[in-house]
Design a protein around this motif. Structure first.
Motif, PDB file in Angstrom:
ATOM      1  N   LYS A 206      30.014 -17.245 -14.104  1.00  0.00           N
ATOM      2  CA  LYS A 206      28.852 -17.860 -13.459  1.00  0.00           C
ATOM      3  C   LYS A 206      29.266 -19.291 -13.146  1.00  0.00           C
ATOM      4  O   LYS A 206      30.309 -19.748 -13.609  1.00  0.00           O
TER       5      LYS A 206
ATOM      6  N   ASP B 258      33.629  -7.424 -15.590  1.00  0.00           N
ATOM      7  CA  ASP B 258      33.380  -6.377 -14.588  1.00  0.00           C
ATOM      8  C   ASP B 258      33.987  -5.048 -15.048  1.00  0.00           C
ATOM      9  O   ASP B 258      34.809  -5.010 -15.971  1.00  0.00           O
TER      10      ASP B 258
ATOM     11  N   PRO C  76      31.126 -16.849  -8.308  1.00  0.00           N
ATOM     12  CA  PRO C  76      30.105 -16.707  -7.261  1.00  0.00           C
ATOM     13  C   PRO C  76      30.570 -17.387  -5.979  1.00  0.00           C
ATOM     14  O   PRO C  76      31.285 -18.397  -6.019  1.00  0.00           O
TER      15      PRO C  76
ATOM     16  N   SER D 111      24.667 -16.858 -10.936  1.00  0.00           N
ATOM     17  CA  SER D 111      25.598 -15.938 -10.280  1.00  0.00           C
ATOM     18  C   SER D 111      25.098 -15.747  -8.852  1.00  0.00           C
ATOM     19  O   SER D 111      24.037 -16.264  -8.487  1.00  0.00           O
ATOM     20  N   SER D 112      25.833 -15.020  -8.045  1.00  0.00           N
ATOM     21  CA  SER D 112      25.347 -14.768  -6.688  1.00  0.00           C
ATOM     22  C   SER D 112      25.795 -13.370  -6.288  1.00  0.00           C
ATOM     23  O   SER D 112      26.694 -12.789  -6.888  1.00  0.00           O
ATOM     24  N   LYS D 113      25.158 -12.897  -5.270  1.00  0.00           N
ATOM     25  CA  LYS D 113      25.440 -11.538  -4.784  1.00  0.00           C
ATOM     26  C   LYS D 113      26.883 -11.495  -4.257  1.00  0.00           C
ATOM     27  O   LYS D 113      27.637 -10.583  -4.538  1.00  0.00           O
ATOM     28  N   ASP D 114      27.270 -12.520  -3.506  1.00  0.00           N
ATOM     29  CA  ASP D 114      28.646 -12.566  -2.999  1.00  0.00           C
ATOM     30  C   ASP D 114      29.553 -13.201  -4.046  1.00  0.00           C
ATOM     31  O   ASP D 114      29.127 -14.089  -4.781  1.00  0.00           O
TER      32      ASP D 114
END
Ligand code: NAD
Length: 486
Positions: A13, A5, A42, A22-25
């Motif tokens: 992941k 990041d 995630p 992966s996920s949005k949250d």
């Protein structure tokens, strides 16, 4: 496995039946050493998990059982070799993520490798039986084969304290028996589980038969209720186990729950070695072990001598950053548990108890290893007696004889293990008989190790046993096949 990041933190992941997702949250994962975020994972929701379970249900659970046993065993050897190859990475994550000392992190990696290599001992319990029909008039001229079969998909829910070993142990007994494996690691320490999934993938484990679902425990209700999951194997607190059983409905459960062990010290115990072993049992991994010592019931003849010896041993424990090789007790996993420590100490003092050693908070997540003294008539009122406080604190109690010690130990709601220190073998044998626990350790502090000897609790400490060649019975079921020759 991860991207970096913009603030330099690795964003992992997770492995969902063949896909690195992966996920949005996401969830920030903090180190107990300094409460800094060292990773992100995630944060899945049930919709994502639902389709993963469907994939495993329709494909993965057949793929795993179609692998011939002899080939399946080789997978564990390959994963063990990979774990050996990447051992330093795992050790680093266990030190930063769990606050373990380097030697205890190394011990966890070694135990995990050994557990993988001992999968061959589990399979001896995977055989079935042959039943001749001769003994009943209705089954003459027929016979049956009773076959052991995997139950399907095991949902493994693991605690923060052994984030690699607990994963490996549940993975081995579930999958060697032919079950697919959905793993829910503790959200505070999920990285070793994700890294382990990578090793399993590289080793050639069937991809549709494995998923690591990362989400907070409180959001698990729909997963627990899912009828496609036939076994739940949880290691965690008693409160979590109770909730899961209430919500989960009819399923097979394996529950390794809360504990905190009692020790009985008899008048003929060797005080120096007893005190040294008890203090190791109180302070190892900062008391964040289900088998850590929480109560010491000592006979009056040796009470004062034991008390001084325990205090002398406690003085040798150095608390601090676990990366410092001189430190033998690192931080507590979160500051909330340290708040509970302060609350439980206040409660001890209010009920007439005395702090014999320690008792101070040394920072948001650090405490002194602590020994308190309580009168036997008051001990049952203590918060520490009623509820496991998961850190390095133990209560010393003077008793007149062993039967008093046994009943004080038995009246706790927990029944994981006990230890007895002493020499009179007849008296030890009598005590073993009456103790309502899953295991008794003689002249040593309780330690479950890799489960070569099976462990598990009675009463509120759980259901079932974890142990090489033991748990296999709980992740399989019988199928009766009747051959009729009439
Ligand atoms: P915990 O109960 O908070 O969490 C354990 C796991 O359960 C985690 O993955 C968590 O996310 C999940 N969870 C929490 N609430 C849930 C819910 N409502 N539904 C579904 N899952 C949920 O325990 P912890 O703090 O991670 O671990 C410490 C506890 O584990 C202690 O009580 C310790 O005694 C126990 N433990 C027992 C053994 C044993 O062998 N008996 C071994 C290790 C730890």
């Amino acid at each position: 496995l991860y991207t970096i990041d913009s603030d330099g933190v690795p964003h992992f992941k997770t492995f969902l039946a063949g896909t690195w997702a992966s996920s949005k949250d996401f969830e920030n994962v903090k180190s107990p050493i300094d409460l800094e975020v060292y990773a992100r994972v995630p944060r899945l929701n049930y919709e994502m998990i639902d389709s993963v379970i469907a994939n495993i249900h329709y494909k993965g659970r057949w793929e795993i059982r179609d692998i011939p046993g002899e080939k399946r065993l080789k997978l564990y050897d390959r994963i063990a070799n990979l774990l050996d190859k990447y051992r330093e990475d795992f050790i680093q994550v266990l030190v930063v993520g769990n606050g373990k000392t380097v030697s205890s992190a190394r011990g966890e990696v070694n135990a995990s490798i050994e557990r993988l290599l001992r999968a061959d001992l589990d399979v001896r319990k995977l055989y079935g039986e042959y039943v001749p029909g001769d003994w009943s008039s209705e089954s003459l001229e027929s016979e049956a084969i009773i076959r052991r079969e995997p139950l399907g998909i095991v949902l493994a829910i693991t605690p923060f304290n052994y984030p690699l070993f607990d994963v490996v142990n549940k993975f081995v007994y579930s999958t060697v028996a032919g079950n697919a494996f959905v793993l829910k690691p503790a959200i505070s320490t999920p990285i070793p589980a994700i890294m382990f999934a990578k090793l399993a993938e590289i080793a050639g484990f069937p991809k549709n038969a494995l998923a690591v679902i990362t989400l907070p425990g409180k959001e698990m209700d729909k997963v627990i209720q899912d009828k496609r999951l036939s076994v739940i194997s949880i290691t965690g607190s008693t409160e979590t186990g109770e909730h899961i059983m209430k919500v989960g409905g009819i399923k097979q459960y394996i529950m390794e729950l809360g504990g905190g062990d009692s020790v009985i010290v008899m008048r003929d115990a060797d005080i120096a070695s007893t005190a040294q072993k008890i203090v190791t049992g109180i302070t190892s991994y900062s008391g964040q072990r289900c088998d850590s010592i929480k109560f010491i019931f000592a006979e009056s003849e040796i009470y004062e001598k034991l008390k001084s010896a325990l205090i002398e041993e406690l003085k040798k424990i150095k608390v601090g950053d676990p990366r410092d090789p001189n430190v033998n007790m690192g931080p507590i996993i979160d500051s909330k548990t340290v708040d509970e420590f302060e609350f439980s100490l206040k409660d001890v003092v209010e009920k007439g108890g005395v702090i014999l050693y320690g008792g101070k908070r040394l920072g948001p997540t650090y405490i002194e290893p602590t020994l308190v003294e309580a009168d036997k008539s008051k001990v049952k009122d203590l918060y520490l007696y009623k509820k496991e406080v998961f850190l390095s604190i133990a209560v010393l109690v003077k008793v007149n004889d062993i039967s008093e010690a046994i009943s004080l130990s038995n009246e706790r709601r927990y029944g994981l293990d006990a230890a007895i220190f002493g020499s009179d073998i007849n008296e030890i044998r009598r005590a073993i008989r009456f103790l309502e626990v899953g295991a008794v350790y003689i002249n040593d502090f309780p330690r479950h190790g890799i489960g070569y000897f099976p462990f598990g609790g009675r009463k509120d400490s759980g259901i079932g046993r974890e142990g090489i060649g033991y748990t296999i019975e709980d992740v399989t079921t019988y199928k009766t096949i009747v051959y009729n020759y009439r």
